[in-house]
Design a protein around this motif. Structure first.
Motif, PDB file in Angstrom:
ATOM      1  N   GLY A   1     -10.051  11.765  -6.910  1.00  0.00           N
ATOM      2  CA  GLY A   1      -9.561  11.408  -8.637  1.00  0.00           C
ATOM      3  C   GLY A   1     -10.514  12.155  -9.329  1.00  0.00           C
TER       4      GLY A   1
ATOM      5  N   TYR B   1       0.673  -1.366   0.024  1.00  0.00           N
ATOM      6  CA  TYR B   1      -0.430  -0.336  -0.034  1.00  0.00           C
ATOM      7  C   TYR B   1       0.907   1.330   0.151  1.00  0.00           C
ATOM      8  CZ  TYR B   1      -3.846   2.974   1.119  1.00  0.00           C
ATOM      9  OH  TYR B   1      -5.059   4.406   0.821  1.00  0.00           O
TER      10      TYR B   1
ATOM     11  N   THR C   1      -8.237   5.834  -0.408  1.00  0.00           N
ATOM     12  CA  THR C   1      -7.865   4.294  -1.246  1.00  0.00           C
ATOM     13  C   THR C   1      -7.958   3.161  -0.637  1.00  0.00           C
ATOM     14  OG1 THR C   1      -6.978   5.401  -2.988  1.00  0.00           O
ATOM     15  CG2 THR C   1      -6.357   2.807  -3.144  1.00  0.00           C
ATOM     16  N   GLN C   2      -8.561   2.680  -0.634  1.00  0.00           N
ATOM     17  CA  GLN C   2      -8.815   0.668   0.054  1.00  0.00           C
ATOM     18  C   GLN C   2      -8.175  -0.342  -1.261  1.00  0.00           C
ATOM     19  OE1 GLN C   2      -8.669   0.110   3.312  1.00  0.00           O
ATOM     20  NE2 GLN C   2      -9.738   1.935   3.063  1.00  0.00           N
TER      21      GLN C   2
ATOM     22  N   VAL D   1       0.241   2.598  -3.233  1.00  0.00           N
ATOM     23  CA  VAL D   1      -0.910   3.321  -3.616  1.00  0.00           C
ATOM     24  C   VAL D   1      -0.423   4.546  -2.939  1.00  0.00           C
ATOM     25  CG1 VAL D   1      -3.275   4.144  -2.266  1.00  0.00           C
ATOM     26  CG2 VAL D   1      -2.557   1.590  -3.276  1.00  0.00           C
TER      27      VAL D   1
ATOM     28  N   ARG E   1      -5.546  -0.198 -12.076  1.00  0.00           N
ATOM     29  CA  ARG E   1      -6.802  -0.688 -11.435  1.00  0.00           C
ATOM     30  C   ARG E   1      -6.835  -1.500 -10.391  1.00  0.00           C
ATOM     31  NH1 ARG E   1      -8.829   0.609 -16.579  1.00  0.00           N
ATOM     32  NH2 ARG E   1      -8.465  -1.369 -17.073  1.00  0.00           N
TER      33      ARG E   1
ATOM     34  N   LYS F   1      -6.917  -1.667  -6.709  1.00  0.00           N
ATOM     35  CA  LYS F   1      -7.639   0.108  -6.448  1.00  0.00           C
ATOM     36  C   LYS F   1      -8.971   0.413  -6.433  1.00  0.00           C
ATOM     37  CE  LYS F   1      -4.156   2.715  -6.371  1.00  0.00           C
ATOM     38  NZ  LYS F   1      -3.633   3.373  -7.821  1.00  0.00           N
ATOM     39  N   THR F   2      -9.501   0.928  -4.438  1.00  0.00           N
ATOM     40  CA  THR F   2     -10.983   0.909  -4.246  1.00  0.00           C
ATOM     41  C   THR F   2     -11.140   3.092  -3.619  1.00  0.00           C
ATOM     42  OG1 THR F   2     -11.067  -1.283  -4.076  1.00  0.00           O
ATOM     43  CG2 THR F   2     -13.210   0.322  -3.252  1.00  0.00           C
ATOM     44  N   ASN F   3     -11.708   3.465  -4.516  1.00  0.00           N
ATOM     45  CA  ASN F   3     -11.505   4.879  -4.387  1.00  0.00           C
ATOM     46  C   ASN F   3     -12.814   4.486  -3.611  1.00  0.00           C
ATOM     47  OD1 ASN F   3      -9.582   6.084  -6.461  1.00  0.00           O
ATOM     48  ND2 ASN F   3     -11.125   5.011  -7.501  1.00  0.00           N
TER      49      ASN F   3
ATOM     50  N   TRP G   1     -14.145  13.122  -2.071  1.00  0.00           N
ATOM     51  CA  TRP G   1     -13.526  12.060  -2.818  1.00  0.00           C
ATOM     52  C   TRP G   1     -12.021  12.713  -4.014  1.00  0.00           C
ATOM     53  CZ3 TRP G   1     -17.423  14.991  -5.474  1.00  0.00           C
ATOM     54  CH2 TRP G   1     -17.136  15.404  -6.601  1.00  0.00           C
TER      55      TRP G   1
END
Length: 1015
Positions: free
Chosen positions: A481, A176, A414-415, A180, A435, A446-448, A479
């Protein structure tokens, strides 16, 4: 019994009734004791126990206390509902100590106690490794809370692990940070022990895969940590090192590392593992902090991996958090949540297996139940999502990344979420596009994360028949992104709503913000959330139109809604580190009223910050008659339709799961509910027994008519205990049907009892009419009231009750029924109006009583004796023996003379003699005759004594005569006899004294209708 009768005869009516009431109460208590003994009593004397084996002393005692509080909450919730099939549940607190020997002793203490059916705990890996073999010897299931590496723990089919091991976790954190966050320079501070060395090496290995490595590692000796940390700070300052600091250690060591770095002026990012996300760390850091500024400022921006984040968790986690804070008056952490979840999994096994399959022990049943949770379809619905275990007893859960915003722990923007093995076929393409990442030997999305808040402004137009409600609300998104998180679908909107023009928008660095205000109509009951019968589920939920949960996750913006810190302050919980206090804060001492309310569980949901905010904002001002029972703002991952989107359709494509945000509340009617006072089924059973016995007492006392006092007392008993009996049996039947029958059957059961709530009062009203109107009226009139009148009144009362059932139970309009009933009543009334007028007149005659049966009356021009009075006619027997009937309507309008009502009537007579006689002598003779009349009353008052006067000489029929008026009072029945006796005595007296009469003395006629009649 014969000896008791004289004593009972000395008691007053009130004392006798009190005695009967006390005896009935004793009988009810005895029946309750028998029911408890044979049906409600625990099958075994000792309660079943869940042992919490954790560090309750030493540096990590805060973690043990968190586990204890989590299990204790579950125990209290289960016992409040009557236990598990009648048997209570208890918690056994066992200190695992700080050494392997003490851990073995703790494990043996748990496994040798026959009442212990499971173990939750073991924080230290070394202790867990020594204890695991012992649990297999006695077949004692255990759910471990340790994060020790899998390879360091022996396998045991009775041991389960809901947490990923710390080696996997540190590799996840390294991926991470590198991919990330984009951090290339990391400095590691770790405890100088094998565990610290192993974690630091594992982290470095991941970084070396990406072409870099950890340049500085500082091992810290526990006894010399303070001096070594000061040297590290000096080295950082001297070498001008810039990068991210990774702290690896247990809670106490991590606190000292971070506090020393911040106090020494190090402002770079600090990261760590799950220990930093515990409540023990937060409270300990606030107590340890002695630097400038607040502890919140020192913690701000600290990033860590954690098993759970409450702002990303679902409604179950929100409910747990509210229940925990209300019970313990402090906020839970992931340690307490996982301990609660583990104990709940064991209790569920007990509830399903207890009392069955007698050849198996409770421990075996618990183990088999947990082991059966071996795939996602059979997962346990835990508070942190589905929980299931692989063949080795390890849960398939992943880490999340948390971030301190001040002292508040929130989800990082980000998760990472895993891609299943048969997932996307072009994994390398997903990684290349950014992604997905390759983490811990598997690919992850990669989850927003989008911070989302919903504020309900007004709820109105609640229509239960249409199952809709209007909601005025605000929604906002924060958010990072380049995507549109506000492209959402409201799942329960009656008509589609779109977010078009924002009311506010802005940008802070790379953080985007948009807010919208909407109003729409939504369906109620939009989810299968657990709630009581009769309540209403009101709210809204939405998900992104196209982005699934692997791309986007909505989380509750508790900070943006200003709920976290405000709720802590309002509830009186220990203040967080923003208070700037250097000492550990203690909970506010509860008042006496708070203690009483806590004892009766009246404050379970009061501390919910969302509910407090909704009540403060008067959200239900437009929906009168409802109260907020509980409220939440939660995130769930739910399967949704995708309309054939190629992104989700086809082999190897991700499952169509969407992150769904739910802002809901359960409303209950604004009226008294028995569940607000009685919390367990046993209490309802005991109250039902008491009410039944008192109802039977009323029936026994009514078997013999003992007078009006007893009628009042028995009616009072029925008025109190019939509704109570109906309430208790209704609640018991409703609860049983909810657990065992379909919804349609439940609706039928509820309708039956709701209907009885109208007919029971109707029956009480009929009894009251009988006892206080009909019976007294019959006693006064000595006539039986016609059954047709009784039945008419009964029919009217039940008809009104039926109208109430149609209007309020069936929720139907009664306008047409009332119109039809009115027309029928008008037709019937016109047909029998004369009879009704006679009946009403008869009632009035019986109430006023101008005459009774046997009275002699003159009714208009008819005179006679009253022989009968019915509800329609009055009957007379005339003086000549004829039977005369008068309609009561004419009787009530007529002039009535009652000759029986007065005690005596007066008769006036005129005596005429020759005027030549001495008046005084004549008066003397008349009075002597009056005194000799035996038919006159002897006890008459002075004003009714016989009297005679001299009225002078008058011309009567052509002759002059002396006039002597005579007045006599006599009973009406003896009027003729008294007059005849008087005239006979007067004639003899006048003849003897030579009082001259005329040839025919003028005298009054003896006929009742003559002028000498009663005046």
């Amino acid at each position: 019994m014969q000896n008791l009768r004289p004593w009972l005869g000395t008691l007053t009516k009130k004392q006798l009734f009190t005695l009967f009431f006390v005896l009935a109460a004793i009988v009810a208590s005895a029946l309750s004791a028998l029911v408890w003994m044979f049906f409600l009593k625990e099958p075994v004397g000792n309660p079943m126990r869940i042992a919490v084996v954790a560090p309750f002393t030493g540096a990590d005692k805060a973690q043990g206390e968190a586990m204890q509080r989590g299990v204790d909450l579950l125990v209290q919730q289960i016992n409040r509902k009557g236990g598990i099939q009648g048997r209570m549940l208890a918690m056994e607190k066992i200190d695992e100590g700080t050494s392997a020997d003490s851990a073995i002793q703790a494990a043996r203490k748990a496994e040798t106690d026959p009442d212990v059916i499971g173990v939750v705990g073991h924080w230290h890996g070394a202790a867990a490794a020594k204890a695991i073999p012992l649990y297999g010897e006695k077949s004692l299931p255990a759910i471990l809370m340790t994060s020790a590496p899998d390879k360091s723990l022996p396998e045991n089919p009775y041991v389960f692990r809901p947490l990923i091991d710390e080696t996997t976790e540190i590799r996840f954190l390294a991926n991470y940070l590198r991919n990330v966050v984009g951090e290339k320079t990391v400095f590691v501070l770790h405890e100088a022990n094998p565990r610290g060395e192993q974690l630091a090496t594992a982290f470095d290995e991941v970084y070396q895969r990406f072409g870099t490595k950890v340049l500085y590692k500082w091992p810290l000796t526990p006894g010399k940590m303070d001096d070594e940390l000061k040297a590290v700070v000096a080295e950082v300052e001297a070498k001008k090192l810039f990068g991210t600091f990774l702290v690896l250690g247990e809670v106490e060591s991590a606190i000292r590392m971070i506090a020393t770095l911040r106090e020494g002026g190090v402002r770079q990012r600090i990261v760590g593992m799950r220990q930093l996300a515990s409540r023990g760390f937060q409270d300990g850091f606030a107590a340890e902090w002695k630097g400038k500024g607040t502890p919140a400022a020192a913690l701000n921006g600290t990033l860590m991996t954690t098993p759970m984040l409450f702002d990303t968790a679902g409604e179950r986690a929100q409910k747990f958090q509210t229940g925990f804070s209300g019970f313990h008056h402090t906020w839970p952490d992931w340690v307490a949540a996982y301990a609660y979840e583990s104990a709940k999994l064991m209790s569920e096994a007990l509830a399903e297996g207890y009392g069955k399959e007698g050849d198996k022990t409770l421990r075996q049943r618990v183990r088999e139940h947990i082991a059966a949770r071996n795939q996602v379809e059979k997962a346990f619905p835990g508070i942190n999502g589905p929980l299931f275990f692989n063949a080795r007893g390890i849960a398939a859960r992943d880490s999340m990344v948390g971030l301190y915003d001040g002292a508040s722990l929130v989800a990082a923007m980000t998760q990472l979420s895993p891609i299943r093995e048969e997932g996307v076929t072009n994994l390398l393409g997903e990684v290349t596009s950014g992604r997905a990442l390759y983490v811990n030997d598997r690919f992850m999305y990669k989850t927003n994360v989008v911070y989302t808040g919903v504020r309900l402004a007004k709820v109105s137009a609640l229509d239960r028949s249409a199952n809709t409600v209007e909601i005025d609300f605000s929604v906002w998104f924060r958010w990072r992104g380049d995507f549109e998180p506000q492209d959402v679908v409201f799942t329960n909107a009656v008509t589609p709503l779109t977010l078009e023009k924002p009311t506010r928008e802005g940008k802070d660095g790379d953080m985007n913000y948009r807010a919208y205000r909407l109003r729409g109509k939504f369906y109620m009951g939009y989810s299968d959330i657990e709630r009581n019968y009769g309540t209403q589920l009101v709210g809204l939920s939405f998900h992104h139109r196209t982005l699934g949960s692997h791309n986007l996750m909505y989380v509750s913006d508790l900070l943006g809604m200003n709920l976290v810190n405000r709720a802590q302050g309002e509830a009186g919980y220990p203040p967080d580190s923003q208070s700037g206090s250097g000492a550990e804060a203690k909970p506010k001492e509860p008042t006496l009223l708070e203690r009483v309310r806590a004892y009766f569980h009246l404050d379970e949901e009061v501390t919910d910050p969302i509910e407090v905010a909704l009540n403060r904002d008067k959200v239900l001002a437009g929906a009168s008659g409802w109260l907020i029972m509980r409220a939440w703002l939660s995130q769930e991952v739910m399967p949704r339709g995708v309309d054939g989107s190629p992104v989700f359709v086809g082999f190897g494509k991700p499952r169509p799961l969407f992150s769904l945000l739910d802002a809901g509340m359960v409303l209950k009617p604004d009226r008294f509910d028995a569940r607000d006072v009685l919390h367990s089924t046993d209490q309802f059973v005991y109250l039902a027994i008491f009410s039944f016995v008192m109802s039977m007492l009323a029936r026994l006392l009514d078997r013999k008519d003992r007078g009006q006092f007893w009628r009042i007392q028995t009616l009072f008993l029925r008025m109190i205990f019939w509704p109570t009996l109906l309430m208790t049996i209704g609640n018991l039947a409703r609860d049983y049907s909810l657990q065992n029958f379909t919804s349609s059957t439940v609706d039928g059961v509820v309708m039956v009892f709701d209907t009885l709530w109208f007919f029971i009062p109707a029956r009480l009203a009929i009894i009251a009419l009988e006892r206080f109107i009909w019976v007294p009226l019959e006693n006064r009139t000595q006539r039986k009231i016609p059954n047709v009148l009784r039945m008419t009144v009964v029919l009217i009362v039940y008809l009104l009750a039926g109208f109430g059932v149609v209007a309020f139970v069936m929720d139907k309009s009664i306008t047409s029924m009332l119109a039809t009933s009115g027309v029928m009543a008008m037709i019937i009334g016109m047909a029998v109006q004369s009879n009704l007028r006679d009946i009403v007149s008869g009632i009035m005659l019986n109430i006023e009583r101008p005459f009774n049966i046997g009275d002699t009356i003159r009714l208009n021009n008819s005179m006679g004796v009253v022989s009968d009075i019915t509800w329609r006619t009055t009957r007379l027997t005339s003086l000549d023996g004829q039977q005369i009937s008068f309609p009561n309507s004419k009787t009530s309008d007529a002039e009535i003379q009652n000759f029986t009502k007065p005690r005596n009537i007066k008769r006036n007579l005129d005596v005429y003699t020759d005027p030549r006689h001495e008046p005084a002598f004549v008066l003397k003779l008349i009075k002597e005759c009056l005194a000799q009349v035996k038919s006159l009353p002897t006890d008459a008052p002075a004003n009714e004594a016989p009297k005679a006067y001299y009225f002078g000489v008058t011309l009567k029929e052509g002759a002059w005569v002396a006039h002597y008026p005579v007045g006599m009072y006599m009973p009406f029945a003896k009027r003729k006899a008294a007059i005849q006796e008087f005239w006979q005595l007067l004639w003899k007296t006048f003849e003897a004294n030579n009082i001259a009469w005329r040839e025919r003395p003028l005298q009054a006629s003896e006929d009742d209708e003559g002028s000498d009649g009663a005046v």
